[in-house]
Every structure is written in C-alpha cells, then in structure tokens.
Design an enzyme around this catalytic site. Sequence first.
Site, short mmCIF file in Angstrom:
data_model
loop_
_atom_site.label_atom_id
_atom_site.label_comp_id
_atom_site.label_asym_id
_atom_site.label_seq_id
_atom_site.Cartn_x
_atom_site.Cartn_y
_atom_site.Cartn_z
N TYR A 144 -4.29 -4.72 9.31
CA TYR A 144 -3.47 -4.17 8.23
C TYR A 144 -2.21 -5.03 8.08
O TYR A 144 -2.28 -6.23 8.26
CB TYR A 144 -3.16 -2.68 8.50
CG TYR A 144 -2.76 -2.01 7.20
CD1 TYR A 144 -3.62 -2.03 6.10
CD2 TYR A 144 -1.52 -1.43 7.04
CE1 TYR A 144 -3.25 -1.49 4.89
CE2 TYR A 144 -1.14 -0.86 5.83
CZ TYR A 144 -2.01 -0.90 4.77
OH TYR A 144 -1.64 -0.36 3.57
N ARG A 197 -0.51 -3.44 -7.61
CA ARG A 197 0.73 -3.66 -6.85
C ARG A 197 0.40 -3.68 -5.37
O ARG A 197 0.69 -2.75 -4.64
CB ARG A 197 1.75 -2.55 -7.16
CG ARG A 197 3.17 -2.92 -6.75
CD ARG A 197 4.03 -1.68 -6.61
NE ARG A 197 3.58 -0.80 -5.55
CZ ARG A 197 3.87 -0.97 -4.27
NH1 ARG A 197 4.58 -2.00 -3.88
NH2 ARG A 197 3.42 -0.11 -3.35
N LYS A 215 -7.04 0.34 5.21
CA LYS A 215 -6.52 1.70 5.41
C LYS A 215 -7.56 2.58 6.11
O LYS A 215 -7.25 3.31 7.05
CB LYS A 215 -6.16 2.33 4.07
CG LYS A 215 -4.88 1.82 3.47
CD LYS A 215 -3.66 2.54 4.05
CE LYS A 215 -2.39 2.06 3.37
NZ LYS A 215 -1.18 2.70 3.89
N GLU A 287 -3.56 4.29 -3.59
CA GLU A 287 -2.93 3.21 -2.84
C GLU A 287 -2.62 2.03 -3.75
O GLU A 287 -3.49 1.54 -4.48
CB GLU A 287 -3.87 2.75 -1.71
CG GLU A 287 -3.25 1.81 -0.72
CD GLU A 287 -2.22 2.50 0.16
OE1 GLU A 287 -1.25 1.83 0.55
OE2 GLU A 287 -2.40 3.69 0.47
N ASP A 288 -1.38 1.58 -3.71
CA ASP A 288 -0.95 0.34 -4.37
C ASP A 288 -1.22 0.33 -5.88
O ASP A 288 -1.69 -0.67 -6.44
CB ASP A 288 -1.60 -0.87 -3.69
CG ASP A 288 -0.99 -1.13 -2.32
OD1 ASP A 288 -0.01 -0.45 -1.99
OD2 ASP A 288 -1.47 -2.00 -1.59
N ASP A 310 -0.02 7.27 -0.93
CA ASP A 310 0.55 6.83 0.34
C ASP A 310 1.84 6.04 0.14
O ASP A 310 2.75 6.12 0.95
CB ASP A 310 -0.47 5.99 1.11
CG ASP A 310 0.02 5.64 2.51
OD1 ASP A 310 0.36 6.58 3.26
OD2 ASP A 310 0.08 4.45 2.85
N ASP A 311 1.93 5.28 -0.95
CA ASP A 311 3.13 4.48 -1.19
C ASP A 311 4.33 5.36 -1.48
O ASP A 311 5.47 4.97 -1.21
CB ASP A 311 2.90 3.51 -2.36
CG ASP A 311 1.71 2.61 -2.12
OD1 ASP A 311 1.74 1.88 -1.13
OD2 ASP A 311 0.75 2.66 -2.90
N ASN A 450 7.02 -4.73 2.72
CA ASN A 450 5.88 -5.47 3.27
C ASN A 450 5.43 -6.53 2.29
O ASN A 450 5.59 -6.35 1.08
CB ASN A 450 4.71 -4.50 3.53
CG ASN A 450 4.89 -3.71 4.82
OD1 ASN A 450 5.24 -4.27 5.83
ND2 ASN A 450 4.65 -2.42 4.76
#
Length: 611
Positions: A144, A197, A215, A287-288, A310-311, A450
């Site tokens: 990850y 993203r 993930k 996610e993203d 999650d973000d 990150n």
Amino acid sequence: MNSVIGKQVLSIGSRTASSTATLGIWTPVLGNPQVRVCHSGTIGIHPVKNLPIKKRGYDVTRNPHLNKGMAFTLEERLQLGIHGLLPPCFLSQDVQVLRVMKSYETKSSDLDKYIILMTLQDRNEKLFYRVLTSDIERFMPIVYTPTVGLACQQYGLAFRRPRGLFITIHDKGHIATMLNSWPEEDIKAIVVTDGERILGLGDLGSYGMGIPVGKLALYTACGGVHPQQCLPVLLDVGTDNETLLNDPLYIGLKHKRIRGKQYDELVDEFMQAVTNKYGMNCLIQFEDFANSNAFRILNKYRNKYCTFNDDIQGTASVAVAGILAALRITNNKVSDHKFVFQGAGEAAMGIAHLIIMAMEKEGTPREEAIGKIWMVDSKGLIVKGRGNLNHEKEMFAHDHPQVKTLEEAVEILRPSALIGVAAIAGAFTEKIIKNMAAFNERPIIFALSNPTSKAECTAEQCYQLTEGRGIFASGSPFSKVTLANGQTFYPGQGNNAYVFPGVALGIIACGVRHISEDIFLRTAEIIAENVTDEHLAEGRLYPPLSSIRDISFKIAVRIVDYAYKNNLASWYPEPEDKESFVRSLIYSPDYDSFTMDNYHWPVQAMQIQDV
C-alpha cells in the site's frame, strides 16, 4: 463413448442449466447427469441446479485460492491428479515463506518488491497473506502507501494478470450481467474507484485499480476479512490525463472523462446491481474519487446503502485518533485547540467534521467548535465574502480579512495544531514550523499527504525545527529521527489501515446496513486507547503497525457491540460472546484450514456421453 472425467471437466467455471458454449471442454453438474456433447463443440446439460465448480488436476495449481504449491502432500497430489505437475520435493509453508523472502530480498527497488508480492498473490493466496502477516510493518509500505502510488503510475509495466472487475461507461445497462462474470458469489465487501484522484497523484484512470486491490489486501492482512469475499472494482469513464491517453501501454479507455448524467447513471446502476446480487449488507467503500464527486456520492448513498468514503471518513478517523493521543501530551481537550488546515478537500472536510463531533462530545456547542477550525486552500484562507465557495467550504468561512498564504495564516491565527492534506510537498516551511514552536510548547504538526513525495514536511524537519517539541504524524512512513542531543523519535504514521479493515470486519460480522459517523469517532477512540505512555514517549501517536491485526479485532468487536445496542445489526440472534463470534469469522492464512472438500467433486459422479 463413456468415460470418467479427468481434469478437463473442471476447467470451465459454473453455468446456468440452459447455457451453451463453443468450448471443447466439459462442465460437471449435480447428481451424475448425462452430458450431451456434440462434435461441433456445443454443450447442453439437463435442467438441474448447477453447483459451483471445484477443481482438481492442473487447475488446482493455477488457482490462487486453492494452490499450496510444493506444500501439497503426496496423498493430496495423488488424489487431486497433480502428481508429476510439481517438483518431487515437499515444502512446509514456513519454508515457502523463507523462499519468498529470499527472492524478495534480491530486489532493490520497491516497485520490484511490489511486483514480487502481487505475483505471489496471483499464484498462492494463502502464502501471500502468510508472508504479509509475518511482518505487516515491513510489507504494508510495499503493498500500500507509498509504493502502491508508484505501482499505479507504472501499472502498464507492472500489470501481470487482471485482478478485480473493470466496468466501463460503455457497459452501462449491463452491469448486473458483468457482476455475474465474477467467479465468487459470496461477496461481502467492495472497494471501488474511478481513478480520478489517486492518492496525491491525480487522474490515473484505469491504472487506479492498484488502489482497490491494495486496500482489499489489507482488509484481509490487517482485518481478517476473507479474500474471496472481497471484490475490487474500477469504474472506467475515461481519463483527462493526456500522458495516459497518448501512452500505448495504457490499459484503460482512451478518451476524455465522461461526466454529468451518464456518469451518475453508471454509479446508480452499479450500486443497485451490487445490492441486488450481493444484498443490502454488502459493504461498498468509495476510494480516490475527485472532490467534485466524493462528497456528492457519499451524501447521496450513505443512508441508502452500506457505504463509506475512506478518503473522507477513514482519513478523518485516523487523524482524530492521532489528535486524541496527542491530548495526553498537551494535557488538555480537543476544544482547547485551534486547527489550521492546509487543504480544503475531502480529507480536510472529513477530519474537520469529526473534530467537531469530538468537541461536541466534550460539551462544546457546535458553532463554537466550527469557529476553532480554519482552512487554507489554493486561493488562501477561506473567509466570508470570498467568491465561489462550495457548500462544504462555506461552513468554515469565518469573518476575517483575506489572507493569501499558509505562512501568513499561521502567523496571524497562531494555531496549536497544523494539519496538511493538500498533497503539496514542502508546504510546511521552516518559518511555519518555527512559528508553530514559538506559539506552542508542544505544537501538533500532522503532514498527512500521500505518498511520501507529497508530504508537507519530513519528520526530521519537524523534530529538528521544533527542538524535539513537535508532536508529529504523517500519512506515509518516515524513519526514526535522532537529534543532536541524543533524543530519538519514532514518527507516527496516520495510516487509514488502522481504520478500514477493523471497521469492515465489524460491519460485515453483524450486517450493518448504514454506517454512521459515530462509528468512525468510536474507532478513533479505540485506536487512541491503544497508544501507551511508552509509545508517546517515543513520539508515536499510533500503536505499532505490528499490532494492527489486534487493533482491527478490537475495533470490530466494539462495532458489533455498538450495532446491537443501537439496533443497527441485521444478523440475529445476537451473539453472547462477541469476541468469540468475531474471532470465528477471521480468515486464516495457514494451509491447515484447507480440506480435500475444497478441491474436487467425487470423480465417479461425472460422466460424459459422446453423440
């Protein structure tokens, strides 16, 4: 002719009773039926219920769920028809782990190490998770963040074997059919991205599949969710990344992103198709996604499906966990702090809202709590009267003169906590960090962006410029820092992996249908509770990553307890011993959990008839 089916029989995958195929292979069905096979290659089967196919022969060695490699005993090799397909040596799983490690250690680059591990996952799933769980702290930065970011950028080169489900904008109207192509029926958790993203790297389109894959690997390695119950999904609607559009190795759709009504219809259809097939309890983690879609999609679906972003929510939970741990150093309450954010996107908003919840829990009125949070975006400090503020930003727009830079904002506002989530490398300048140290005895400085290349400052910069007084956490891992006076610090990594595996395990365990924000605040509290005084003395705001499986288990048990007490659970009767109940659901990476029944149908039950 009549004959007993060998390994050919088991290589096709399950079919409905009326299906046909133009493949020269057989399909087994329940109860010793007669299978009619024409020389043209078409297959017909009697209308009896078809059960999921199990494997034997060559297929066993090519199925990562079933393969044990050279750990198969002689008896197993004979029974499964694989004797001779493997070298004659017999290796225990421990020795296999040693072999993997020997190969792993020959690789100098993190990307090569990533490829080694992903190739192992494609070949032998239990061995892959056995390796990961043998030293999670060592392998997490590879599978990850930060290496997964590099892997996504290089996905055209790193791509070996498709993992997950690629659904494109052109599949609209057929998503239910595509889900039927996935070989596993009992899906409990899905991680989905549209690749717009990816971490702090931007629009990587179809290369973003590395994120859901990574993930879900942590769902299993850190949380114990069964890998066959997990499904990574990439919604490919195109990409606006010109480099990828012109790259002959790019594996996704080569056109600009499709937005608006068509995009929304695709996501709507996906959500409905997933719940129709896997049930309302299937967890869907977003996610993203880009800011423009992330908040909108979360608000649209959060009370209709079992879903979270999650973000927004996972990042919030782990950041607030770090803040709660830091309070034991500053010796005060959340409400006693003033927060300045570098960034006003998904992560910043998620953290800010959870901080407000924590303040309210302390007894601080909501408006007063909002007044303690300030945000700086690309146009400067968010203040009232500034044009083009979206709904999320308006909430944190205060009466204040305009300020153009973070440096000015820190100097004027004199915050006690500085949180970076804008993926702007070096945003926390020497002057900013020194000012934070001048204004506060123990300044809280979180560089959470990150991957590592996007961090607002390094751990070394924070500790050196604050003379060891800074309370530091980062999104990516940093090595220990030793100052000239001999003080040594072990920087805390605010990794979302402390949150989402345990949350997922708890939600799956009791069938939560809608995930409340309170679950993420409780998760933050549990993580902070597991930080010892010894950890704090070393500079750690989080438990060691080596304990993450235990932390995930505690989170899951607490969520199960919370769900039953608040009528959020679907599975009844309520288990009396919730720890034993959750423990019984955890996946084991050991071969001992395999039985011969995992592999094959009784051979004599399947016959073919030539016509």
